[in-house]
Design a protein around this motif. Sequence first.
Motif, PDB file in Angstrom:
ATOM      1  N   PRO A  19     -38.133  69.707   7.853  1.00 11.24           N
ATOM      2  CA  PRO A  19     -37.371  69.803   6.594  1.00 11.24           C
ATOM      3  C   PRO A  19     -36.259  70.834   6.705  1.00 11.24           C
ATOM      4  N   ARG A  20     -35.379  70.823   5.708  1.00 12.14           N
ATOM      5  CA  ARG A  20     -34.298  71.810   5.638  1.00 12.14           C
ATOM      6  C   ARG A  20     -34.842  73.152   5.135  1.00 12.14           C
ATOM      7  N   GLY A  38     -35.144  61.445   6.874  1.00 16.28           N
ATOM      8  CA  GLY A  38     -36.001  60.310   7.193  1.00 16.28           C
ATOM      9  C   GLY A  38     -36.768  59.817   5.987  1.00 16.28           C
ATOM     10  N   PRO A  39     -37.659  58.842   6.192  1.00 17.46           N
ATOM     11  CA  PRO A  39     -38.362  58.211   5.066  1.00 17.46           C
ATOM     12  C   PRO A  39     -39.567  59.006   4.593  1.00 17.46           C
ATOM     13  N   ARG A  77     -47.060  54.342   6.819  1.00 15.91           N
ATOM     14  CA  ARG A  77     -45.621  54.138   6.968  1.00 15.91           C
ATOM     15  C   ARG A  77     -44.910  55.489   7.004  1.00 15.91           C
ATOM     16  N   GLY A  78     -43.732  55.493   7.578  1.00 15.44           N
ATOM     17  CA  GLY A  78     -42.920  56.706   7.580  1.00 15.44           C
ATOM     18  C   GLY A  78     -42.607  57.240   8.949  1.00 15.44           C
ATOM     19  N   GLY A  79     -43.386  56.831   9.956  1.00 18.95           N
ATOM     20  CA  GLY A  79     -43.082  57.243  11.321  1.00 18.95           C
ATOM     21  C   GLY A  79     -43.375  58.696  11.593  1.00 18.95           C
ATOM     22  N   ASP A  82     -35.245  58.630  -0.833  1.00 16.51           N
ATOM     23  CA  ASP A  82     -35.528  57.200  -0.769  1.00 16.51           C
ATOM     24  C   ASP A  82     -36.406  56.829  -1.952  1.00 16.51           C
ATOM     25  N   ALA A  83     -36.773  55.570  -2.041  1.00 18.03           N
ATOM     26  CA  ALA A  83     -37.569  55.093  -3.179  1.00 18.03           C
ATOM     27  C   ALA A  83     -38.930  55.778  -3.232  1.00 18.03           C
TER      28      ALA A  83
END
Length: 471
Positions: free
Chosen positions: A119-120, A92-93, A112-114, A68-69
């Motif tokens: 992770p993988r 996710g973000p 922000r981000g929840g 994401d950005a």
Amino acid sequence: MSGPLVVVGDSLLDRDVTGAVGRICPDAPVPVFDERSATDRPGGAGLAALLAAAQDSEVALVTALADDAGGARLAELLAAAGVEVYPMHLPGPTAEKIRLRAGGQTLLRLDRGGDPQPPREPSEAVRELLTRARAILVSDYGRGLLRQPTLRAALAEATAPLVWDPHPRGPAAVPGARLTTPNVAELRQLTGDAGAGSALSTATRAGHELRRRWRAGAVAVTMGAEGAVLCHSGSAPLVVPPPSSLDRVEDTCGAGDRFAATATLALGDGAPVAEAVGAAVAAASAYVAAGGAAGLHREAAEPRPTLAAARTAEELVAKVRADGGTVVATGGCFDILHAGHVATLQAARRLGDCLVVCLNSDRSVRGLKGPERPVNPQADRARLLAALDCVDAVVVFDEPTPHQVLARLRPAVWVKGGDYARDGAAELPEADLVQRWGGKVVTVPYLAGRSTTGTISAARKRGLHLVKGAV
């Protein structure tokens, strides 16, 4: 030891929004924050990597990045700081922490981000990186990266010194960590200690308990302005106070990262744990004194520090010059500090409003004096000089001459001991340079018979005499 310092942990995108509060909202009894500027920087393990890279170290970061950005911005900031990123995919973000600041204080933090997402798997490149690390810093921010089984197994198998900076929501350190670095609040949560008694007794009791549970080599409990307490295999803890008290604390964000990164670098260079913790306390104290995370991107419009609060030679020179004062500088190896040095420094300080000592680095001294010099390393020589009341700042330079540092500082007066005049030198080698900006070059009285070379020679003769006497 060769190889990079490897930082492993959860990275965040931090944003400091600076503004002003001057009125109350008309539709609710809350202050109105007027935004003036915003600055992005890596947070979490990203900040630890950034601070390590700022110490002229090769740094690689193993972290989870989202598509994401925010993840792209994190990667951009880390690359600009010279940090090589080994990403693990983050579903996710990107987690973001936004601080609204006014008047040097944080008013509100917006996250922000929840909830964190696992992770993988780490790539083969990540596992190979850990095998050739100079040292490893685990910077856990409780978002799940350090629970990844394959990554934990690779960390447990690594042979480099491992420092674990824990989080109460994170997992235990892998067994065999050389050092773990919780603060007091984190330590209490990790051990369930109620905190009875003094802060020192809590740090000692809970620190030894954590060391036992995690099978760690040592636990360094950071205690803010009081320094750190090192719990190791010895019966008595080592208390490491800061080098000086802080007159004003603006922002402590990142102090723990600076502590952990410095300790890891020192262990990677072969330092004992106690020495590494001492260096970490000094570095974290200097970081907080310079403004902490807020000081990383200080606006040019902010007021300059007072002379007492100046932390670098450049800040000191700027302050004195802005106040119309006279900047004085002198230089040398100062290998074994003796009475002749002190006389020169005291005389030089009386010529102006501050004295900056330009100190030859270890490499520079070897080039000038030969392979057996210096006797004392540059860190020790700088510390001794800085402890003198007549010295306001010390700058270490790596070149054979101080020309580059002089061109940067541009002192009004450049001073050397009178031994130059005594030896028949027609003109000091720095004279032409200093005179370009209108500076003066002077010598001051020198105490005859005092020299580092003479001191070393006398010590060797005395040692030889004692050996012969014993035979």
